[in-house]
Write an enzyme that holds these catalytic residues in place. Structure first.
Site, PDB file in Angstrom:
ATOM      1  CG  HIS A   1      -4.115  -1.321  -0.754  1.00 38.84           C
ATOM      2  ND1 HIS A   1      -4.801   0.078  -1.025  1.00 38.84           N
ATOM      3  CD2 HIS A   1      -3.775  -1.411   0.226  1.00 38.84           C
ATOM      4  CE1 HIS A   1      -4.598   0.623   0.091  1.00 38.84           C
ATOM      5  NE2 HIS A   1      -4.226  -0.290   0.804  1.00 38.84           N
TER       6      HIS A   1
ATOM      7  CB  SER B   1      -0.968   0.056   1.263  1.00 34.85           C
ATOM      8  OG  SER B   1      -0.203  -0.032   2.271  1.00 34.85           O
TER       9      SER B   1
ATOM     10  CE  LYS C   1      -7.016  -0.384   2.503  1.00 36.50           C
ATOM     11  NZ  LYS C   1      -6.286  -1.537   3.245  1.00 36.50           N
TER      12      LYS C   1
END
Ligand SMILES: *Cc1c(COP(=O)(O)O)cnc(C)c1O
Length: 392
Positions: free
Chosen positions: A208, A180, A239
């Protein structure tokens, strides 16, 4: 000195080093633009990759779920039962990911704390990438297993440490999918071959990569075409999915085991009904169209090439995460403050989130930005970069 005097000293010292986290108060929904201190600013901080955090379909689904199912889960799922909504989400996620089964948790962090100790114990070994996320590190420590770190994204280095380690119990390799802070992608295809040769379980934390990599955002396993060869895929719903929650996708046996032995599953209550309904709406959107994922990557390409042209060092990123390397934490903080003056919200990130001397501004590209937004963002970086002598 008072009992907590040392904490005051520590806080003062963090402030002096430019390492005190300064948390902005957001006065609007999370989106491509947000309101802070009464001003509209371009939002380059959120992991809201697909712009779903404030999407009308998710808002509608959450409201509908409140009317139908209320809000709180009442207790942990093994004690007060679980809603059909939670089961529906797990089924949808498994279908989306192309695996036998999935289980949800309160967060991605909780998913790691549940999964790693359920799969490895004191007699076992965990091979862990040296830059893995804090929640993997904490899950690994909680498990009591021997932790052997291997060089970052280095399958040969991994093979070597496996050969050098006396494995008496079971062994598992654990890696982030997308890292990340730098935006690089783990070479999961090669890591998978190492795992197969050594007979280790393989777990990837795709927080991610979920909603970002692979066909229509199906994640890193899909990106590399490794279906059926990666034992455990951990993900987050906070996310790209725009809500909150964690998940694990894999074989039915492993998911059944996590329902029996995942401690955050057994001892902490589940996601709320509106969260779950919003996640279901997010999966539906992703399954229907690749529009958001495509726009995310287009935006990322525009922004990355613009920054390179301006002369910024954007590291080794292969994803929509763009680290703007500034090295010293005070410079990164000053850069962030100047950007804010220019109407751009982009946070400085320093130690302990990244190593000392590797402070940066991290820009998160999203599908919620227009090409005008990107041009404005690039102009702000150009102006501040020149003022602070970062670019010529
Ligand atoms: C963000 C992140 C998490 C935590 O996810 P939450 O749902 O926010 O708890 C876990 N692992 C990795 C690799 C992450 O990037």
């Amino acid at each position: 000195m008072s009992k907590i005097g040392w904490i005051e000293q520590e806080l003062t010292s963090l402030k002096e080093q430019g390492l005190l986290a300064d948390i902005r108060a957001i006065e609007s929904p999370m989106d491509g633009w947000v309101s802070i201190e009464g001003r509209r600013v371009l939002n380059f901080c959120a992991n809201n990759y697909l712009g779903l955090a404030n999407h009308p379909k998710l808002r509608e689904a959450a409201k509908g779920a409140i009317d139908q199912m209320g809000i709180g889960p009442g207790a942990v799922r093994t004690i007060a039962g679980t809603t059909t909504l939670h089961l529906a989400l797990e089924k949808r996620l498994a279908g989306f990911k192309g695996v036998e089964a999935a289980i949800t948790f309160q967060s991605g962090f909780a998913a790691n704390l549940a999964t790693i100790p359920a799969l490895a114990g004191k007699a076992d070994v965990l091979f862990s990438d040296e830059l893995n996320h804090a929640s993997i590190i904490d899950g690994a420590r909680l498990s009591g297993a021997q932790i052997v770190r291997y060089p970052h994204c280095d399958p040969d280095g991994l093979r070597k440490v496996i050969e050098e380690t006396a494995i008496t119990g079971r062994a598992m390799i654990v890696t982030d999918g997308v890292f990340s802070m730098d935006g690089d992608i783990a070479p999961l295809d090669e890591i998978c071959r190492v795992a197969e040769a050594a007979g280790c379980l393989l777990m990837v934390d795709d927080a991610h990569g979920e909603g970002v990599l692979g066909r229509g955002g199906r994640g890193i396993v899909d990106h590399f075409g490794l279906h059926g060869r990666v034992d455990v895929e951990v993900g987050t719903l906070s996310k790209a999915f725009g809500v909150v929650g964690g998940m694990v996708a894999g074989s039915r046996v492993i998911i059944d085991w996590l329902r029996q032995r995942g401690r955050p599953f057994l001892f902490s209550s589940a996601m709320t009904a509106p969260d779950v309904a919003a996640c279901l709406a997010a999966v539906d959107l992703l399954a229907q169209s690749t529009e958001q994922v495509d726009r995310l990557w287009q935006n990322a390409e525009i922004f990355k090439s613009g920054m390179k042209k301006l002369g910024f060092d954007t590291g080794v990123t292969q994803t929509p995460i763009v680290p703007v390397m500034l090295r010293e934490a005070p410079l990164a903080q000053q850069f962030s403050r100047c950007l804010f003056e220019e109407g751009v919200f982009a946070m400085a990130i320093g130690y302990p989130t990244v190593p000392k001397g590797k402070a940066r501004i991290r820009v998160m590209n999203t599908a919620a930005h227009t090409s005008d937004d990107l041009a404005r963002g690039l102009a702000a970086f150009e102006k501040v970069g020149r003022e602070l002598g970062v670019i010529a």
